[in-house]
Design an enzyme around this catalytic site. Sequence first.
Site, PDB file in Angstrom:
ATOM      1  N   SER A 140       0.842  -1.204   0.000  1.00 32.13           N
ATOM      2  CA  SER A 140       0.000   0.000   0.000  1.00 32.13           C
ATOM      3  C   SER A 140       0.870   1.243   0.000  1.00 32.13           C
ATOM      4  CB  SER A 140      -0.868   0.011   1.261  1.00 32.13           C
ATOM      5  OG  SER A 140      -1.493   1.260   1.412  1.00 32.13           O
ATOM      6  N   TYR A 153      -1.248  -0.551  10.064  1.00 26.96           N
ATOM      7  CA  TYR A 153      -1.326  -0.917   8.640  1.00 26.96           C
ATOM      8  C   TYR A 153      -0.052  -0.475   7.890  1.00 26.96           C
ATOM      9  CZ  TYR A 153      -3.675  -1.190   4.018  1.00 26.96           C
ATOM     10  OH  TYR A 153      -4.031  -1.485   2.725  1.00 26.96           O
TER      11      TYR A 153
HETATM   12  P1  NAP Z   1     -11.445  -6.084   0.688  1.00 27.79           P
HETATM   13  O1  NAP Z   1     -12.390  -5.683  -0.385  1.00 27.79           O
HETATM   14  O2  NAP Z   1     -11.746  -5.750   2.101  1.00 27.79           O
HETATM   15  O3  NAP Z   1     -11.177  -7.665   0.558  1.00 27.79           O
HETATM   16  C1  NAP Z   1     -10.306  -8.289   1.457  1.00 27.79           C
HETATM   17  C2  NAP Z   1     -10.077  -9.696   1.025  1.00 27.79           C
HETATM   18  O4  NAP Z   1      -9.101 -10.291   1.898  1.00 27.79           O
HETATM   19  C3  NAP Z   1     -11.317 -10.570   1.119  1.00 27.79           C
HETATM   20  O5  NAP Z   1     -11.281 -11.478   0.060  1.00 27.79           O
HETATM   21  C4  NAP Z   1     -11.147 -11.271   2.469  1.00 27.79           C
HETATM   22  O6  NAP Z   1     -11.814 -12.529   2.552  1.00 27.79           O
HETATM   23  C5  NAP Z   1      -9.654 -11.470   2.478  1.00 27.79           C
HETATM   24  N1  NAP Z   1      -9.060 -11.642   3.806  1.00 27.79           N
HETATM   25  C6  NAP Z   1      -8.978 -10.740   4.821  1.00 27.79           C
HETATM   26  N2  NAP Z   1      -8.334 -11.284   5.865  1.00 27.79           N
HETATM   27  C7  NAP Z   1      -8.009 -12.561   5.513  1.00 27.79           C
HETATM   28  C8  NAP Z   1      -7.353 -13.622   6.173  1.00 27.79           C
HETATM   29  N3  NAP Z   1      -6.884 -13.499   7.426  1.00 27.79           N
HETATM   30  N4  NAP Z   1      -7.196 -14.796   5.501  1.00 27.79           N
HETATM   31  C9  NAP Z   1      -7.661 -14.947   4.232  1.00 27.79           C
HETATM   32  N5  NAP Z   1      -8.296 -13.966   3.560  1.00 27.79           N
HETATM   33  C10 NAP Z   1      -8.472 -12.784   4.196  1.00 27.79           C
HETATM   34  O7  NAP Z   1      -9.982  -5.470   0.431  1.00 27.79           O
HETATM   35  P2  NAP Z   1      -9.305  -4.873  -0.897  1.00 27.79           P
HETATM   36  O8  NAP Z   1      -9.543  -3.412  -0.905  1.00 27.79           O
HETATM   37  O9  NAP Z   1      -9.638  -5.687  -2.071  1.00 27.79           O
HETATM   38  O10 NAP Z   1      -7.765  -5.068  -0.497  1.00 27.79           O
HETATM   39  C11 NAP Z   1      -6.977  -6.130  -0.976  1.00 27.79           C
HETATM   40  C12 NAP Z   1      -5.544  -5.843  -0.598  1.00 27.79           C
HETATM   41  O11 NAP Z   1      -5.140  -4.592  -1.154  1.00 27.79           O
HETATM   42  C13 NAP Z   1      -5.294  -5.729   0.908  1.00 27.79           C
HETATM   43  O12 NAP Z   1      -4.054  -6.302   1.235  1.00 27.79           O
HETATM   44  C14 NAP Z   1      -5.262  -4.232   1.145  1.00 27.79           C
HETATM   45  O13 NAP Z   1      -4.501  -3.913   2.278  1.00 27.79           O
HETATM   46  C15 NAP Z   1      -4.615  -3.769  -0.146  1.00 27.79           C
HETATM   47  N6  NAP Z   1      -4.888  -2.368  -0.464  1.00 27.79           N
HETATM   48  C16 NAP Z   1      -6.151  -1.932  -0.709  1.00 27.79           C
HETATM   49  C17 NAP Z   1      -6.354  -0.594  -1.004  1.00 27.79           C
HETATM   50  C18 NAP Z   1      -7.720  -0.031  -1.306  1.00 27.79           C
HETATM   51  O14 NAP Z   1      -7.836   1.195  -1.460  1.00 27.79           O
HETATM   52  N7  NAP Z   1      -8.755  -0.829  -1.432  1.00 27.79           N
HETATM   53  C19 NAP Z   1      -5.274   0.294  -1.040  1.00 27.79           C
HETATM   54  C20 NAP Z   1      -4.000  -0.195  -0.782  1.00 27.79           C
HETATM   55  C21 NAP Z   1      -3.812  -1.529  -0.499  1.00 27.79           C
HETATM   56  P3  NAP Z   1     -13.387 -12.663   2.944  1.00 27.79           P
HETATM   57  O15 NAP Z   1     -14.156 -12.233   1.716  1.00 27.79           O
HETATM   58  O16 NAP Z   1     -13.574 -14.102   3.247  1.00 27.79           O
HETATM   59  O17 NAP Z   1     -13.615 -11.773   4.094  1.00 27.79           O
END
Ligand code: NAP
Length: 242
Positions: A140, A153
């Site tokens: 991130s 984070y």
């Molecule tokens: P999201 O929509 O909240 O989805 C999170 C995903 O991670 C879901 O599939 C969830 O599974 C899974 N997950 C969470 N904890 C887990 C665990 N302990 N074991 C296995 N699976 C787990 O998040 P996102 O925005 O797509 O983010 C994905 C990645 O990108 C993350 O690492 C986040 O930090 C990073 N990121 C996101 C953003 C942003 O703006 N969205 C920015 C920078 C970085 P379930 O569906 O089963 O809950």
Amino acid sequence: MKCALVTGGSRGIGRAVCLKMASRGYYVLINYKGNQAAAEETLAAVRELGSDGEIMQFDVADADNVQQVLGTWIEQQTEKYIEVLVNNAGIREDVLMYWMKNEQWKDVLRASLDGFFFVTKQVLNGMLLKRYGRIVNMVSLSGLKGTAGQVNYSAAKAGVIGATKALAQEVAKRGITVNAVAPGFIQTDMTAGLNEKELAAQIPMNRFGKAEEVAETVSFLASKGAAYITGEVINVNGGLYS
Ligand code: NAP
């Protein structure tokens, strides 16, 4: 059969990565923690693209659970092997450090940093034997510049960046690349509660990114063409920080 394992593949960025890998012909292993319905939806979408895969439930932060589910799966395969690993699972628990509870610190570090370690450890041996592999870690902007209210984070993602660079050097001779992708604000469930209009005003491109735009970068790093890129962090943030 070549497989791509995407942790947190049920929703958001992970789902977009699953679909991208499916469109490139991979058998997709869709990991999730609790949301089975969302994981099933991702699998259906993978199949609509003419590829196949399976859902795989485990908590990336739980070493025993990862061993039982993923380790056993790997042991049992005779033809399928994981060529691409995308460590995407992650959570955020934002609060100023002053009020941060021990659990909030630990939970966020466990999901991103421990998760990277436990999952990669299971998959790495197969890649070393094949002398080929692509590992892409979802970090991130916060892990690069630090974000107030996200000490946990930011530390977790900065930790994964360090691990990415170190592991890249360990396995480079074996044809395995290890890179990271650092999104800014992307429209997913994780950012659903944020004030998009206000935050978008700070982004040079004036908008949040789409999960598919992150998946494009992951797909490139996971390709054969990216063979000479390793230990790198690529920003996907609309110019917010580069
Ligand atoms: P999201 O929509 O909240 O989805 C999170 C995903 O991670 C879901 O599939 C969830 O599974 C899974 N997950 C969470 N904890 C887990 C665990 N302990 N074991 C296995 N699976 C787990 O998040 P996102 O925005 O797509 O983010 C994905 C990645 O990108 C993350 O690492 C986040 O930090 C990073 N990121 C996101 C953003 C942003 O703006 N969205 C920015 C920078 C970085 P379930 O569906 O089963 O809950």
